[in-house]
Design an enzyme around this catalytic site. Structure first.
Site, PDB file in Angstrom:
ATOM      1  N   LYS A  88       7.177 -11.296  43.882  1.00  0.00           N
ATOM      2  CA  LYS A  88       7.505 -10.068  43.226  1.00  0.00           C
ATOM      3  C   LYS A  88       8.006  -9.320  44.787  1.00  0.00           C
ATOM      4  O   LYS A  88       6.888  -9.490  45.599  1.00  0.00           O
ATOM      5  CB  LYS A  88       6.611  -9.331  42.458  1.00  0.00           C
ATOM      6  CG  LYS A  88       7.199  -8.167  41.557  1.00  0.00           C
ATOM      7  CD  LYS A  88       6.245  -7.833  40.572  1.00  0.00           C
ATOM      8  CE  LYS A  88       6.956  -6.985  39.521  1.00  0.00           C
ATOM      9  NZ  LYS A  88       5.995  -6.482  38.499  1.00  0.00           N
ATOM     10  N   ARG A  96       5.540   0.739  19.204  1.00  0.00           N
ATOM     11  CA  ARG A  96       5.359  -0.700  18.916  1.00  0.00           C
ATOM     12  C   ARG A  96       4.080  -1.036  17.927  1.00  0.00           C
ATOM     13  O   ARG A  96       3.931  -2.006  17.494  1.00  0.00           O
ATOM     14  CB  ARG A  96       5.163  -1.552  19.960  1.00  0.00           C
ATOM     15  CG  ARG A  96       6.340  -1.578  21.081  1.00  0.00           C
ATOM     16  CD  ARG A  96       6.233  -1.887  22.526  1.00  0.00           C
ATOM     17  NE  ARG A  96       5.643  -3.150  22.774  1.00  0.00           N
ATOM     18  CZ  ARG A  96       6.616  -3.997  23.213  1.00  0.00           C
ATOM     19  NH1 ARG A  96       7.794  -3.902  23.274  1.00  0.00           N
ATOM     20  NH2 ARG A  96       6.232  -5.350  23.253  1.00  0.00           N
ATOM     21  N   GLU A 126       0.641  -3.888  22.899  1.00  0.00           N
ATOM     22  CA  GLU A 126       0.292  -2.679  22.430  1.00  0.00           C
ATOM     23  C   GLU A 126      -0.595  -2.883  20.757  1.00  0.00           C
ATOM     24  O   GLU A 126      -1.360  -2.104  20.555  1.00  0.00           O
ATOM     25  CB  GLU A 126       1.363  -1.659  22.270  1.00  0.00           C
ATOM     26  CG  GLU A 126       1.895  -1.158  23.537  1.00  0.00           C
ATOM     27  CD  GLU A 126       2.524  -2.322  24.357  1.00  0.00           C
ATOM     28  OE1 GLU A 126       2.865  -1.723  25.459  1.00  0.00           O
ATOM     29  OE2 GLU A 126       2.940  -3.300  23.851  1.00  0.00           O
TER      30      GLU A 126
END
Length: 627
Positions: free
Chosen positions: A284, A398, A370
């Protein structure tokens, strides 16, 4: 500066004309462009830098837009935008009326779906593949998903289905060990074990040699599958080969920054007659040292100095709502050892870093899950704890089912700290917190507070913890109003509003951050001879029935909220008027039946008519019509 290869790329088809060495040069140019633009506009830098070679390899081998390239979340997609005809517009990335920071079908036919939330790409990709099969088509379908997004339940459900139906498609797993905060969970351990095992790397090299020396594609793929599935399992416990057990062929880890290796493997798996997961290991922030050193900071970063990587300092302002919440929760937790903080891969983004450091045993990061986080909270509450679930408004959508069934139905002591409520700015329609007022106020047992400033936020959190039961406390992104934070928080009277400006011509019932803008509108109206009462409603549910009835005695009842009007607080006021049998002219202001694009928050609120000038103008217009 000489002509760049990037300047000659007008569509993905142009990539097919480049050698691997030229693609590698192009990757460097793309990284420079991303860093240059993000330094001015902010953005998702680290993830996009890490995925450059993957995107170039895919686009050099498929025919977009007839073939489908599906992104998960979309944080990785900046290189995709640059090679699909949007170079000239790229300087406007994430700006008002500029390019979206995420894939957006209205911008390009190469953007398959408006990604912005994690873990949905595999379901979308499988749907595209199934539609292709029903039409007897031959299009390639490729999905790019990060290791963090793969931990989401929706991704697991899709993997199970993909393994069952066995339709040809390619899933590229971008394994970079990070989501927004460092990844957590068993899947990460599984991937890390695969990366770290010496025997696995040895087997990987053996697979590469076999691929290089194989004959026809069919034989090569068969050998490839047997080699991965059988020989690797001799060295690694069978239960670690989760993808193979689901019926999905899985490659050995591939260097995600090696264009040649990526294309070689991708060329093989694109011709497979079954689903293949291509395991790609990336770094990353690759190519930009500050992002590589601190990928969490550069996941989503404000404008920064390219040389140092330091965020450009803004003039001193009030502390952010996020930090006020985090500090208040720490103080509450010092007084009450039953308080538990929960978040879904957003420890830093929700202001819980200090809590996690001081109370590590009482902090839980569920990962990008979630639904699980909210279900987990119900179990903790059943066990006598006081969970505080801190999640962005857009992501809490969600978990509506778990909020209703697991928490509200049994009337549990759970606090939902809803961060980034309302219009949030540059991340655009997938990230605005437009719907929480509507979906929270519809739920039985749920009480909903919308604090108007940082002091009110501290009182609201304290009230929710003190009174118990399911509570929602929603607050916006960004700096507070500059109000001093109280040392000793108060328990707010349930369902009681606060009049912050007197006036008898018009009553403005404002919710949350809209109170400040309503006050500004009242001052403008006063200059025009209209005296407006401004009421900080505080409670979205239960509403202050007396404040509503008093408002009905003015010439116009105005509601102002930072969410959708449909099902929102304003409609709650209409319902309360009806219950009391009161008739009064009402003007509901909020977000109309539309999605809101990206841009500076003030500009978006202006366009929505939710700044002081817009609120005042709407009131004047309505009063004029009434006359």
């Amino acid at each position: 500066m000489g002509q760049r290869i990037l300047d000659a790329i007008s569509s993905p088809a142009d990539l097919k004309l480049l050698t691997d060495d030229e693609l590698a040069i192009l990757a460097t140019e793309i990284r420079e462009e991303i860093v240059t633009v993000a330094a001015e506009n902010g953005g998702h830098v680290a993830s996009s830098l890490g995925a450059v070679e993957i995107i170039l390899a895919v686009h050099s081998l498929i025919d977009c837009p007839s073939d489908k390239f599906v992104f998960d979340v979309g944080h990785q997609a900046y290189a995709h935008k640059l090679v699909t005809g949007r170079l000239e517009q790229f300087s406007g990335l994430r700006t008002y009326e500029g390019l979206s920071g995420f894939p957006k079908p209205e911008e390009s036919p190469c953007d398959v779906h408006p990604s912005g939330h994690a873990s949905d790409s595999l379901s979308v990709a499988l749907g595209l593949a199934e539609a292709r099969d029903l039409d007897h088509g031959r299009e390639k379908v490729v999905a790019l998903i990060g290791d963090a997004a793969l931990s989401g339940g929706m991704a697991f459900e899709a993997l199970n289905h993909i393994g069952q139906v066995q339709t040809p498609m390619v899933v590229i797993l971008n394994d970079n060990e990070f989501s927004i905060s460092r990844n957590v969970g068993a899947m990460v351990k599984h991937l890390g074990y695969m990366r770290a095992t010496t025997q696995y790397r040895t087997a990987r090299d053996s697979v590469q040699e076999r691929l290089e020396s194989s004959g026809p594609l069919g034989t090569a793929l068969a050998d490839f599958g047997r080699n991965v599935k059988e020989s690797l399992k001799q060295f690694i416990l069978p239960r670690t080969m989760i993808f193979e057990q689901l019926g999905i062929l899985c490659t050995a880890p591939i260097d995600g920054h090696d264009i040649g290796a990526l294309k070689e493997t991708l060329r093989m798996v694109l011709d497979a007659d079954a689903p293949v997961l291509m395991h790609v290991v990336t770094k990353k922030g690759a190519g930009y040292a500050p992002a590589m050193r601190n990928p969490e900071k550069f996941h989503g970063v404000a404008p920064f100095d390219i040389a140092t990587g330091e965020v450009k300092k803004k003039p001193a302002s009030a502390p952010s709502y996020m930090n006020v919440f985090g500090e208040a929760l720490v103080r509450e937790a010092r007084r009450d050892e039953d308080i538990i903080a929960i978040t879904a891969a957003m420890k830093d983004g929700t202001g819980l870093s200090a809590f996690a450091e001081e109370f590590p045993e009482r902090f839980i990061d569920s990962g990008i899950a979630e639904e699980h986080a909210v279900g987990l909270a119900s179990g903790l509450a059943k066990g006598g704890k006081k969970p505080v679930v801190a999640i962005y408004s857009t992501f809490l959508q969600r978990a509506i089912d778990q909020i209703i069934i697991n928490n509200a139905l049994p009337d549990l002591n759970v606090v939902f700290a809803i961060d980034r409520a309302g219009v949030v700015g540059e991340d655009g329609p997938t990230h605005h917190g437009m719907f929480d007022l509507a979906f929270m106020r519809m739920i039985p047992h749920m009480r909903v507070l919308a604090p108007s400033n940082e002091a009110e936020l501290v009182h609201a959190l304290h009230t929710a913890l003190a009174l118990g039961g399911p509570f929602a406390v929603r607050y916006p992104r960004g700096a507070g109003e500059g109000v001093a934070v109280p040392h000793e928080p108060e328990v707010l009277v349930v369902g009681k509003a606060n009049v912050v400006r007197k006036g008898d011509d018009v009553a403005i019932l404002a919710f949350g951050r809209m109170v400040g803008r309503a006050l500004g509108a009242a001052e403008l109206l006063a200059e025009r001879g209209i005296e407006a009462r401004v009421v900080d409603m505080r409670w979205v549910k239960p509403l202050d029935a007396k404040a509503v009835s008093r408002a009905a005695k003015t010439k116009l009842v105005v509601t102002v909220e930072g969410g959708v009007i449909a099902g929102g607080a304003g409609e709650g006021v209409l319902g309360e008027l009806a219950r009391q049998g009161l008739q009064a002219p009402v003007l509901n202001l909020g977000i109309q039946d539309t999605f809101v694009p990206q841009g500076k928050t003030d500009l978006l609120l202006r366009d929505l008519g939710l700044d002081a000038e817009g609120i005042a103008a709407s009131i004047e217009e309505r009063l004029a019509r009434s006359r």
